[in-house]
Design an enzyme around this catalytic site. Structure first.
Site, mmCIF file in Angstrom:
data_model
loop_
_atom_site.group_PDB
_atom_site.id
_atom_site.type_symbol
_atom_site.label_atom_id
_atom_site.label_comp_id
_atom_site.label_asym_id
_atom_site.label_seq_id
_atom_site.Cartn_x
_atom_site.Cartn_y
_atom_site.Cartn_z
ATOM 1 N N HIS A 14 19.152 30.567 27.147
ATOM 2 C CA HIS A 14 18.879 29.708 25.971
ATOM 3 C C HIS A 14 19.603 28.373 26.154
ATOM 4 O O HIS A 14 20.813 28.294 25.985
ATOM 5 C CB HIS A 14 19.370 30.386 24.687
ATOM 6 C CG HIS A 14 19.000 29.623 23.440
ATOM 7 N ND1 HIS A 14 18.463 30.237 22.334
ATOM 8 C CD2 HIS A 14 19.091 28.312 23.113
ATOM 9 C CE1 HIS A 14 18.246 29.343 21.394
ATOM 10 N NE2 HIS A 14 18.623 28.151 21.837
ATOM 11 N N HIS A 16 19.325 23.891 25.646
ATOM 12 C CA HIS A 16 18.682 22.627 25.250
ATOM 13 C C HIS A 16 19.055 21.571 26.274
ATOM 14 O O HIS A 16 20.223 21.181 26.363
ATOM 15 C CB HIS A 16 19.149 22.199 23.861
ATOM 16 C CG HIS A 16 18.773 23.192 22.805
ATOM 17 N ND1 HIS A 16 17.576 23.151 22.128
ATOM 18 C CD2 HIS A 16 19.426 24.289 22.345
ATOM 19 C CE1 HIS A 16 17.504 24.181 21.293
ATOM 20 N NE2 HIS A 16 18.621 24.888 21.404
ATOM 21 N N LYS A 100 8.720 29.964 21.826
ATOM 22 C CA LYS A 100 9.802 29.865 20.835
ATOM 23 C C LYS A 100 9.239 29.658 19.444
ATOM 24 O O LYS A 100 8.455 28.746 19.213
ATOM 25 C CB LYS A 100 10.725 28.689 21.198
ATOM 26 C CG LYS A 100 11.904 28.473 20.252
ATOM 27 C CD LYS A 100 12.969 29.536 20.392
ATOM 28 C CE LYS A 100 14.087 29.398 19.376
ATOM 29 N NZ LYS A 100 15.098 28.411 19.717
ATOM 30 N N HIS A 137 14.113 31.789 16.442
ATOM 31 C CA HIS A 137 15.249 31.239 15.708
ATOM 32 C C HIS A 137 15.251 32.008 14.392
ATOM 33 O O HIS A 137 14.394 31.795 13.539
ATOM 34 C CB HIS A 137 15.087 29.732 15.483
ATOM 35 C CG HIS A 137 16.270 29.147 14.774
ATOM 36 N ND1 HIS A 137 17.215 28.377 15.404
ATOM 37 C CD2 HIS A 137 16.687 29.268 13.488
ATOM 38 C CE1 HIS A 137 18.166 28.037 14.540
ATOM 39 N NE2 HIS A 137 17.861 28.563 13.362
ATOM 40 N N HIS A 175 20.488 33.514 19.755
ATOM 41 C CA HIS A 175 21.817 33.223 19.216
ATOM 42 C C HIS A 175 22.133 34.040 17.963
ATOM 43 O O HIS A 175 22.372 33.501 16.887
ATOM 44 C CB HIS A 175 22.031 31.727 18.954
ATOM 45 C CG HIS A 175 20.826 31.019 18.377
ATOM 46 N ND1 HIS A 175 20.166 31.449 17.264
ATOM 47 C CD2 HIS A 175 20.190 29.891 18.782
ATOM 48 C CE1 HIS A 175 19.160 30.615 17.010
ATOM 49 N NE2 HIS A 175 19.151 29.670 17.918
ATOM 50 N N ASP A 248 22.901 28.394 24.223
ATOM 51 C CA ASP A 248 22.487 27.472 23.156
ATOM 52 C C ASP A 248 23.250 26.151 23.252
ATOM 53 O O ASP A 248 23.545 25.523 22.236
ATOM 54 C CB ASP A 248 22.658 28.090 21.763
ATOM 55 C CG ASP A 248 21.844 27.327 20.713
ATOM 56 O OD1 ASP A 248 20.926 26.578 21.088
ATOM 57 O OD2 ASP A 248 22.142 27.476 19.512
HETATM 58 O O1 DOR Z 1 22.731 24.177 16.463
HETATM 59 C C1 DOR Z 1 21.608 24.116 16.930
HETATM 60 N N1 DOR Z 1 21.216 23.080 17.691
HETATM 61 N N2 DOR Z 1 20.751 25.093 16.668
HETATM 62 C C2 DOR Z 1 19.476 25.017 17.016
HETATM 63 O O2 DOR Z 1 18.738 25.924 16.736
HETATM 64 C C3 DOR Z 1 18.941 23.808 17.689
HETATM 65 C C4 DOR Z 1 19.995 23.105 18.396
HETATM 66 C C5 DOR Z 1 19.597 21.711 18.829
HETATM 67 O O3 DOR Z 1 18.500 21.554 19.374
HETATM 68 O O4 DOR Z 1 20.382 20.793 18.656
HETATM 69 ZN ZN ZN Z 2 18.923 26.664 20.489
#
Ligand code: DOR
Ligand code: ZN
Length: 346
Positions: A14, A16, A100, A137, A175, A248
């Protein structure tokens, strides 16, 4: 003699990565620790179609540092209007490893998310048929539900009926932050799993307010009470196949975090493995670390485990200070920045 630990190279289930300068700033940290990562699709605009994912994947490949072996595993961002046949094509071409589901407006860049899961049933049927995981999520978006209860309410109101209707669909509760989520996964079949982040293993909700408000500890789902943190630690170190590593890591420039309305997201990529190792060490469970970090994820996703190894050493390290995002003049604040850590990836 300094203690060391050699394990099969882990993957991050997971992540970003963002795009452009921000991606180029953060990608080397993940690529240094992980062989593969599930790339979350919440860009602006989101990665919805197979074409979107191919072009994002190309941009990722062109940002990987030279001589670094790293494979992005792409996901589609599910909307009310996602075309099931486009996803089927993307899955059969091996572009997508998962889809997702963001409830609309649950978190960062989720405005195009799903307003009612029943609208996506044709997609869910394709996922079930093709054995492709649905990554969720797990928070309801009703602002009248207390923010600390949104995961539990999501499980009761959405995940239970959805997983009952699509009883063989592979689902990852992303998460997971609560004991309720851990119990849901443990009681589910082999097709139900969860990722666990480093930060949710380390902080509880009090940390967000320790001595003042700490925007860099704000993420969604938000950290919960201590009893939930302890349930997450027990789940992670249990060795159970249904729990695996997903950082995450969610970078936002400092200017977006330290703001009147700060973004949710914790950037933990620089020291994710060190933090996980420390948790397993504290729980006397280093012998189960490899399962969590390197085996359970690929087994769930039906992918081979990596053949390379990495070594961690208990020699101490320090989480880096601020990290520059080139050209914007903005910076990133890593999780536990400036703090001493016990382990170091060598
Ligand atoms: O804290 C988070 N940030 N939770 C998420 O689900 C998305 C992520 C983000 O993309 O910044
Ligand atoms: Zn995430």
């Amino acid at each position: 003699m300094t203690e060391t630990l050699t394990i099969t190279k882990p993957d991050d289930w997971h992540l970003h990565l963002r795009d452009g300068d921000l991606m180029r700033a953060v990608l080397p940290y993940t690529a240094a620790q992980f062989a593969r990562a599930i790339i979350m699709p919440n860009l602006v605009p989101p990665v919805v179609t197979t074409e979107d994912a191919k072009s994002y994947r190309d941009r990722i490949f062109s940002s990987i540092p030279e001589n670094v072996d790293f494979t992005p595993l792409m996901t589609a961002y599910l909307t009310d209007n996602t075309d099931p046949e486009d996803l089927r094509a993307g899955i059969s071409e091996k572009v997508f490893v998962g889809v997702k589901m963001y409830p609309a407006n649950a978190t960062t860049n989720s405005a195009h998310g799903v307003t009612d899961w029943r609208k996506t049933e044709r997609v869910l049927a394709v996922l079930e048929e093709t054995n492709t995981p649905l990554l969720v999520h797990g928070e309801v978006t009703d602002q009248d539900v207390d923010i600390f209860d949104r995961e539990k309410v999501f499980i009761d109101e959405i995940l239970l009926p959805l997983s009952k209707k699509f009883s063989t669909l592979k689902i990852v509760l992303e998460h997971v932050t609560t004991k309720d989520g851990v119990d849901f996964v443990k009681e589910g079949g082999k097709n139900i799993a969860a990722t666990i982040t480093p930060h949710h293993l380390v902080i509880n909700r009090n940390e967000i307010f320790r001595g003042g408000i700490r925007p860099h500890l704000y993420c969604l789902p938000i950290a919960k009470r201590e009893k939930h943190r302890l349930a997450l630690r027990a789940a992670a170190v249990s060795g159970k196949e249904c729990f695996f590593l997903g950082t995450d890591s969610a970078p936002h420039p400092i200017s977006s975090k330290e703001s009147e309305c700060g973004c949710a997201g914790i950037f933990n990529a620089p020291t994710a493995l060190e933090i996980y190792a420390q948790v397993f060490d504290e729980e006397n469970a280093l012998d189960r670390f490899e399962k969590f970090a390197s085996f359970n994820g690929p087994n769930f996703y039906n992918l081979p485990v990596n053949d390379h190894k990495i070594t961690l050493s208990k020699q101490g390290s320090e989480s880096p200070d601020l990290i520059e995002i080139s050209s914007t003049g903005d910076q990133l604040m890593p999780f536990l920045s400036g703090k001493e850590l016990a382990w170091k990836v060598i």
